[in-house]
Scaffold this motif. Structure first.
Motif, PDB file in Angstrom:
ATOM      1  N   GLY A  10       0.782  -1.216   0.000  1.00 20.74           N
ATOM      2  CA  GLY A  10       0.000   0.000   0.000  1.00 20.74           C
ATOM      3  C   GLY A  10       0.816   1.270   0.000  1.00 20.74           C
ATOM      4  N   HIS A  11       2.153   1.135   0.006  1.00 18.79           N
ATOM      5  CA  HIS A  11       3.017   2.317  -0.053  1.00 18.79           C
ATOM      6  C   HIS A  11       3.218   2.736  -1.507  1.00 18.79           C
ATOM      7  CE1 HIS A  11       3.693   1.938   4.157  1.00 18.79           C
ATOM      8  NE2 HIS A  11       4.369   0.799   4.070  1.00 18.79           N
ATOM      9  N   LEU A  12       3.754   3.944  -1.681  1.00 14.50           N
ATOM     10  CA  LEU A  12       3.942   4.465  -3.026  1.00 14.50           C
ATOM     11  C   LEU A  12       5.340   5.011  -3.271  1.00 14.50           C
ATOM     12  CD1 LEU A  12       0.577   5.803  -2.429  1.00 14.50           C
ATOM     13  CD2 LEU A  12       0.948   5.059  -4.771  1.00 14.50           C
ATOM     14  N   GLY A  13       6.242   4.862  -2.287  1.00 17.98           N
ATOM     15  CA  GLY A  13       7.609   5.326  -2.482  1.00 17.98           C
ATOM     16  C   GLY A  13       7.876   6.702  -1.923  1.00 17.98           C
ATOM     17  N   ILE A  14       6.979   7.216  -1.116  1.00 14.08           N
ATOM     18  CA  ILE A  14       7.178   8.526  -0.497  1.00 14.08           C
ATOM     19  C   ILE A  14       6.342   8.606   0.774  1.00 14.08           C
ATOM     20  CG2 ILE A  14       5.320   9.564  -1.863  1.00 14.08           C
ATOM     21  CD1 ILE A  14       6.848  12.197  -1.839  1.00 14.08           C
TER      22      ILE A  14
END
Length: 294
Positions: free
Chosen positions: A86-90
């Motif tokens: 569920g993360h997006l890299g930020i």
């Protein structure tokens, strides 16, 4: 740097947050948001994708999205890509830190020796790139080979491929022990430790067991005239007061100012702000005076 879309928190409530990452609207879990949403369900249903943890970690794609895209936050370009967790890299709640790092380090960029910055648990490199943009020499460390590769992609997006950045994939405890043995020193240290994690070779990290010796090692690695220590955390129970006590003990006898508080996702157009972790920041007197406008 070309102007890209940025990040915005559109709404939150009933355990979720509605966020815009560039041109895309995403709905993700947010346990802190126990209040009612301010926007209608019709607005929430405009989301391009929905992530759920109720049964298993799963994205539901309501519209076709690219595998990756770019946004700009604090004048830093980030690659955004949805992950299985569920993360997006930020972590956009650290936006204020990235701005502060750049403002704080820029006055030292013209000195004969660049400030040396150590970024631990460095993820996709927001703080690393902020320091590098300000002219610092940075050591970027994360136990995940994939995240270090992602951070290097972000460096390329920001035309920082040739910047003095050391990219390290290693367990933090082993790395700090080796740096202490070598006599390495840093002018600033940034750390955002996880609640729980494993190193590149399966080394176990539990914050409640490791944080005191970790901060003590960071203190030992500071130069004779350090600039700052920035310590952030997303662990439940690590309140600003807990963070203050930890950093107070680690920096005992060192002249400087400690600031503590919550990391905040700032709402857009009247949306409620969302607490998203805590931080404690020690700054040398010269830095504290500049920040306070003295």
């Amino acid at each position: 740097m070309s102007k890209l879309h940025s990040y915005a928190l559109i709404d939150s409530g009933e355990g979720r947050k509605l966020e815009r990452f560039g041109p895309y609207l995403l709905s993700r879990p947010c346990s802190q948001a126990v209040w009612k949403p301010q926007l209608s369900m019709q607005e929430w249903n405009k989301a391009d994708a929905f992530f759920s943890r109720e049964q298993e970690n799963k994205w539901t794609w309501l519209k076709r999205l690219p595998e990756k895209w770019q946004i700009e936050v604090a004048e830093i370009i980030f690659k955004i890509s949805p992950t299985d967790f569920g993360h997006l890299g930020i972590f956009p709640e650290q936006r204020d830190f990235w701005e502060w790092i750049q403002t704080t380090l820029k006055p030292f960029a013209s000195s004969k020796q660049k400030p040396r910055v150590l970024n631990l648990f460095a993820y996709s490199g927001g703080s690393t790139l902020a320091a590098a943009k300000a002219g610092a020499a940075v050591c970027h460390l994360d136990a995940s080979k994939g995240m270090v590769a992602w951070a290097r992609e972000n460096a390329a997006l920001n035309q920082l491929e040739q910047a003095p950045i050391r990219w390290i994939v290693e367990d933090v405890k082993k790395f700090l022990a080796r740096e202490l043995k070598r006599g390495s020193r840093y002018d600033a240290i940034i750390l955002d430790p996880p609640t729980f994690g494993r190193g590149a070779k399966g080394e176990l990290f539990k914050i409640e067991d490791e944080i005191v010796p970790l901060l003590n090692d960071c203190r030992k690695l500071l130069s004779d005239q350090p600039l700052f220590v920035l310590f952030s955390c997303h662990t439940p129970g690590f309140s600003p007061l807990v963070m203050q006590h930890l950093l107070n003990q680690a920096m005992e006898g060192m002249k400087g100012h400690i600031e503590v508080g919550e990391m905040i996702l700032t709402g857009h157009n009247g949306a409620f702000d969302v607490p998203s972790g805590t931080y404690a920041r020690w700054a040398a007197p010269s830095i504290s005076n500049k920040v306070q406008g003295k």
